[in-house]
Design a protein around this motif. Structure first.
Motif, PDB file in Angstrom:
ATOM      1  N   VAL A   1       0.873  -1.169   0.000  1.00  0.00           N
ATOM      2  CA  VAL A   1       0.000   0.000   0.000  1.00  0.00           C
ATOM      3  C   VAL A   1       0.909   1.218   0.000  1.00  0.00           C
ATOM      4  O   VAL A   1       1.672   1.438   0.945  1.00  0.00           O
ATOM      5  CB  VAL A   1      -0.935   0.009   1.225  1.00  0.00           C
ATOM      6  N   LEU A   2       0.852   1.996  -1.068  1.00  0.00           N
ATOM      7  CA  LEU A   2       1.719   3.167  -1.235  1.00  0.00           C
ATOM      8  C   LEU A   2       0.844   4.389  -1.446  1.00  0.00           C
ATOM      9  O   LEU A   2      -0.122   4.340  -2.207  1.00  0.00           O
ATOM     10  CB  LEU A   2       2.658   2.954  -2.427  1.00  0.00           C
ATOM     11  N   SER A   3       1.184   5.474  -0.774  1.00  0.00           N
ATOM     12  CA  SER A   3       0.411   6.704  -0.944  1.00  0.00           C
ATOM     13  C   SER A   3       1.302   7.908  -0.701  1.00  0.00           C
ATOM     14  O   SER A   3       2.435   7.788  -0.240  1.00  0.00           O
ATOM     15  CB  SER A   3      -0.763   6.730   0.044  1.00  0.00           C
ATOM     16  N   GLY A   4       0.746   9.083  -0.984  1.00  0.00           N
ATOM     17  CA  GLY A   4       1.385  10.313  -0.572  1.00  0.00           C
ATOM     18  C   GLY A   4       1.131  10.560   0.902  1.00  0.00           C
ATOM     19  O   GLY A   4       0.464   9.786   1.592  1.00  0.00           O
ATOM     20  N   ALA A   5       1.650  11.678   1.402  1.00  0.00           N
ATOM     21  CA  ALA A   5       1.496  12.020   2.818  1.00  0.00           C
ATOM     22  C   ALA A   5       0.134  12.639   3.106  1.00  0.00           C
ATOM     23  O   ALA A   5      -0.277  12.741   4.270  1.00  0.00           O
ATOM     24  CB  ALA A   5       2.604  12.985   3.235  1.00  0.00           C
ATOM     25  N   VAL A   6      -0.578  13.067   2.062  1.00  0.00           N
ATOM     26  CA  VAL A   6      -1.913  13.633   2.172  1.00  0.00           C
ATOM     27  C   VAL A   6      -2.755  13.028   1.054  1.00  0.00           C
ATOM     28  O   VAL A   6      -2.253  12.826  -0.057  1.00  0.00           O
ATOM     29  CB  VAL A   6      -1.899  15.176   2.016  1.00  0.00           C
ATOM     30  N   ASP A   7      -4.013  12.717   1.357  1.00  0.00           N
ATOM     31  CA  ASP A   7      -4.880  12.175   0.312  1.00  0.00           C
ATOM     32  C   ASP A   7      -6.312  12.605   0.572  1.00  0.00           C
ATOM     33  O   ASP A   7      -6.821  12.441   1.672  1.00  0.00           O
ATOM     34  CB  ASP A   7      -4.790  10.646   0.252  1.00  0.00           C
ATOM     35  N   TYR A   8      -6.968  13.157  -0.454  1.00  0.00           N
ATOM     36  CA  TYR A   8      -8.335  13.641  -0.298  1.00  0.00           C
ATOM     37  C   TYR A   8      -9.361  12.569  -0.637  1.00  0.00           C
ATOM     38  O   TYR A   8     -10.527  12.683  -0.248  1.00  0.00           O
ATOM     39  CB  TYR A   8      -8.564  14.871  -1.191  1.00  0.00           C
ATOM     40  N   ALA A   9      -8.964  11.530  -1.362  1.00  0.00           N
ATOM     41  CA  ALA A   9      -9.923  10.491  -1.749  1.00  0.00           C
ATOM     42  C   ALA A   9     -10.067   9.424  -0.671  1.00  0.00           C
ATOM     43  O   ALA A   9     -11.183   9.006  -0.331  1.00  0.00           O
ATOM     44  CB  ALA A   9      -9.500   9.860  -3.071  1.00  0.00           C
TER      45      ALA A   9
ATOM     46  N   VAL B   1       4.186   2.150   2.407  1.00  0.00           N
ATOM     47  CA  VAL B   1       5.092   3.260   2.107  1.00  0.00           C
ATOM     48  C   VAL B   1       4.279   4.539   2.007  1.00  0.00           C
ATOM     49  O   VAL B   1       3.255   4.582   1.311  1.00  0.00           O
ATOM     50  CB  VAL B   1       5.855   3.029   0.783  1.00  0.00           C
ATOM     51  N   VAL B   2       4.726   5.567   2.705  1.00  0.00           N
ATOM     52  CA  VAL B   2       4.164   6.908   2.570  1.00  0.00           C
ATOM     53  C   VAL B   2       5.223   7.792   1.913  1.00  0.00           C
ATOM     54  O   VAL B   2       6.327   7.927   2.446  1.00  0.00           O
ATOM     55  CB  VAL B   2       3.749   7.487   3.933  1.00  0.00           C
ATOM     56  N   VAL B   3       4.899   8.341   0.780  1.00  0.00           N
ATOM     57  CA  VAL B   3       5.847   9.147   0.003  1.00  0.00           C
ATOM     58  C   VAL B   3       5.692  10.609   0.407  1.00  0.00           C
ATOM     59  O   VAL B   3       4.668  11.249   0.128  1.00  0.00           O
ATOM     60  CB  VAL B   3       5.602   8.970  -1.506  1.00  0.00           C
ATOM     61  N   GLU B   4       6.695  11.133   1.072  1.00  0.00           N
ATOM     62  CA  GLU B   4       6.662  12.538   1.493  1.00  0.00           C
ATOM     63  C   GLU B   4       6.723  13.453   0.266  1.00  0.00           C
ATOM     64  O   GLU B   4       7.309  13.116  -0.757  1.00  0.00           O
ATOM     65  CB  GLU B   4       7.832  12.834   2.433  1.00  0.00           C
TER      66      GLU B   4
ATOM     67  N   ASN C   1       6.152  12.761  -6.782  1.00  0.00           N
ATOM     68  CA  ASN C   1       7.480  12.413  -6.281  1.00  0.00           C
ATOM     69  C   ASN C   1       7.884  11.083  -6.911  1.00  0.00           C
ATOM     70  O   ASN C   1       7.997  10.059  -6.237  1.00  0.00           O
ATOM     71  CB  ASN C   1       7.497  12.319  -4.757  1.00  0.00           C
ATOM     72  N   PRO C   2       8.113  11.084  -8.218  1.00  0.00           N
ATOM     73  CA  PRO C   2       8.323   9.816  -8.939  1.00  0.00           C
ATOM     74  C   PRO C   2       9.597   9.082  -8.561  1.00  0.00           C
ATOM     75  O   PRO C   2       9.621   7.843  -8.600  1.00  0.00           O
ATOM     76  CB  PRO C   2       8.325  10.231 -10.412  1.00  0.00           C
ATOM     77  N   GLN C   3      10.664   9.793  -8.199  1.00  0.00           N
ATOM     78  CA  GLN C   3      11.910   9.099  -7.892  1.00  0.00           C
ATOM     79  C   GLN C   3      11.761   8.248  -6.628  1.00  0.00           C
ATOM     80  O   GLN C   3      12.169   7.083  -6.602  1.00  0.00           O
ATOM     81  CB  GLN C   3      13.048  10.117  -7.728  1.00  0.00           C
TER      82      GLN C   3
ATOM     83  N   ASP D   1      -3.357   3.352   6.063  1.00  0.00           N
ATOM     84  CA  ASP D   1      -2.512   2.689   7.073  1.00  0.00           C
ATOM     85  C   ASP D   1      -3.233   1.462   7.631  1.00  0.00           C
ATOM     86  O   ASP D   1      -2.654   0.370   7.729  1.00  0.00           O
ATOM     87  CB  ASP D   1      -2.208   3.646   8.232  1.00  0.00           C
ATOM     88  N   GLU D   2      -4.488   1.669   8.009  1.00  0.00           N
ATOM     89  CA  GLU D   2      -5.278   0.580   8.578  1.00  0.00           C
ATOM     90  C   GLU D   2      -5.484  -0.541   7.565  1.00  0.00           C
ATOM     91  O   GLU D   2      -5.409  -1.733   7.897  1.00  0.00           O
ATOM     92  CB  GLU D   2      -6.628   1.114   9.048  1.00  0.00           C
ATOM     93  N   MET D   3      -5.732  -0.179   6.314  1.00  0.00           N
ATOM     94  CA  MET D   3      -5.924  -1.185   5.278  1.00  0.00           C
ATOM     95  C   MET D   3      -4.674  -2.038   5.111  1.00  0.00           C
ATOM     96  O   MET D   3      -4.759  -3.264   4.946  1.00  0.00           O
ATOM     97  CB  MET D   3      -6.284  -0.521   3.941  1.00  0.00           C
TER      98      MET D   3
END
Length: 286
Positions: free
Chosen positions: A229-237, A255-258, A268-270, A244-246
């Motif tokens: 489960v990968l996401s940004g540090a903020v998500d509106y959807a 992974v949370v991508v800052e 933040n593709p890199q 995190d719970e999922m």
């Protein structure tokens, strides 16, 4: 909507139509399958271009990377019937794409946002083609209530005005935040072209999926496939704590991508690419 950081393909990438048992799909591809292949599935109102910034770093790491337009999405053709875009139909498309890529080593499936729900449905139908599953900025069920309200308004507009897509586009852009950074002329033109090229019935039906999808985490957790489960540090959807719970419920890597929000693939593709490579390498050594 996802906004690609650039629109020009890297020199080693190419655009073509991937032939499958369920028709042809427009794709961007880069790299050789030294360590395997990655199939990247975009989200609602998105397209293969959302993954342009991932092509080069993933290819450099030894992967064949294939980003796809789903049926009726941007440059892939699709019928004008709403039933053609139900979730099980889109899942079957992903399985057909996987079959077309089956000879190129381990196959890693990545679904962004709505693409995560589509990828989940494909894995629940048949996980055997895949070595791993990444849910990128995609949650356990329907999107938040606030986003449901926005999406329902869009679906209603599409139902009423599907023959005037330019007018809907202009209305959408008129509601952009006043403090939003203006798009470059090139990006603005691309986003409008992509919207106009996407089949309205695809947007209507997939919009309904976003506001009604049930929680299927327990089903997915029972599938013996490495998951990230990968996401940004903020998500509106889907709020980050919900993802995190999922991840915990799935027994998945997290992974949370800052420096990124709903589209870490573009924002933040890199770091996103490096995180995917680490996960894929661990998936093939288990």
């Amino acid at each position: 909507m996802s906004k690609p950081p650039r629109l020009t393909l890297p020199p080693a990438a190419r655009a073509y139509r991937l032939a499958t048992s369920r028709g042809e799909f427009a794709v961007h591809e880069a790299g050789e399958p030294v360590h395997g292949t990655a199939l990247l599935v975009p989200g609602f109102t998105g397209s293969k271009e959302d993954f342009i910034a991932l092509l080069e770093p993933l290819a450099a790491a030894g992967y064949r990377v294939v980003a796809v337009d789903g049926r009726g999405q941007h440059e892939s053709p699709g019928p004008r019937e709403e039933s053609a875009y139900e979730l099980h139909e889109l899942a079957l498309d992903v399985l057909a794409q996987a079959e077309a890529l089956a000879d190129d080593g381990p196959l890693h499936l990545v679904g962004h946002s709505l693409g995560g729900l589509v990828s989940r449905a494909a894995v629940l139908r048949d996980a055997s083609p895949f070595t791993s599953l990444t849910l990128m900025s995609s949650g356990p069920a329907a999107i938040t209530e606030e986003q449901q309200a926005r999406t329902k308004l869009l679906v209603a507009a599409l139902e009423a005005m599907r023959h005037d897509m330019p007018a809907i586009w202009e209305a959408m852009r008129a509601h952009d935040p006043e403090d939003a950074v203006p798009d470059s002329p090139e990006l603005a033109a691309f986003l409008r072209e992509r919207w106009l090229a996407t089949v309205p019935e695809q947007l209507i039906t997939t919009g309904r999926v976003l506001v009604s999808e049930p929680d299927r985490v327990a089903e997915l957790a029972a599938v013996p496939l490495p998951k990230l489960v990968l996401s940004g540090a903020v998500d509106y959807a889907w709020p980050v704590p919900l993802m995190d719970e999922m991840a915990v419920r799935l027994g998945a890597s997290r992974v949370v991508v800052e420096g990124a929000e709903h589209s870490p693939n573009a924002e933040n593709p890199q770091v996103t690419a490096a995180s995917l490579v680490r996960f894929w390498r661990s998936s093939t050594t288990r």
